[in-house]
Design an enzyme around this catalytic site. Structure first.
Site: not given
Length: 245
Positions: A151, A138
């Site tokens: 996360y 990400s």
């Protein structure tokens, strides 16, 4: 990387980026296998997208991961590409007592599963032409959003693990890629939305897939797509901007 005539396993393939990858690779004359937790959704995909092979598997469960790989190499011994895509994105307030079950869920799905699946399949992939492991990280691996710290930390760890795995496999035929998406218009992150079916906006999935395919085709081993490239190159500046809004 060769984009056709492969046998590909995609984790988290029931929606969003995973399903889009599955459709794209199926159109390119690959054997595509997806896994996910939701049997009903997998059954729908079997009907809607004939030819995509499905397998129920919760990649957060160690035994299910082992059973997945055993089933895979037994029934599809030509498998030569693993796409570690499954991910969970949850809110976590570190200033309050933390629900460790949620923390473990994110870490197990986002980090331990890719590590474990890669290690289980690496001995098999070494002998395969066109072999590759593709980890989906990400842009938040480089500049985290503070309200979802676990996360972001798992994705930073995926970035680090990918570097190490690429080095460990450098004398083999296995190519190791990291694709870092920006915010993509999927259901990821529904934990923080009242309407759980609502997507969070961002780059259209088709645009992300086009960028990812271009990176894979050109052997760009670390590819930050769209705004993720800015998060990678201007991480300190953008961290302040994102978290002070």
């Amino acid at each position: 990387m060769q984009l056709s005539h492969n046998t590909i396993l995609i984790t988290g393939g029931t929606s969003g980026i995973g399903l889009a990858f599955a459709q794209e690779f199926k159109q390119r004359d690959n054997t595509v296998i997806i896994c996910g937790r939701r049997e009903d959704r997998l059954n729908e995909i079997t009907v809607q997208h004939p030819g995509i092979i499905t397998r129920v598997c919760d990649v957060a469960d160690e035994q299910q991961r082992r059973e997945l790989v055993e089933w895979l190499v037994t029934n599809y011994p030509d498998v030569n590409i693993l796409i570690n895509n499954a991910g969970v994105q949850l809110l976590t307030d570190l200033t309050q007592p933390t629900d460790l079950s949620r923390v473990r869920s994110e870490i197990e799905t986002n980090l331990i599963a890719p590590i474990h699946l890669s290690s289980l399949l690496a001995p098999h992939l070494r002998d395969k032409n066109g072999a590759a492991i593709i980890n989906i990280s990400s842009g938040l691996a480089f500049a985290p959003l503070a309200f979802m710290p676990v996360y972001c930390a798992t994705k930073a760890a995926v970035h680090s693990i990918t570097l190490s795995l690429r080095h460990q496999l450098k004398d083999t035929h296995v190519k190791v890629f990291e694709i870092a998406p920006p915010a993509v218009d999927t259901e990821l992150g529904h934990d923080r939305r009242e309407d759980k079916s609502q997507s969070h906006g961002g780059m259209p999935v088709a645009d992300f897939i086009a960028g990812a395919i271009d990176a894979l085709q050109n052997d760009t081993y670390e590819a930050a797509i769209g705004q993720a490239e800015h998060l990678r190159t201007k991480r300190e500046e953008l961290f302040d901007a994102m978290n002070n809004q």
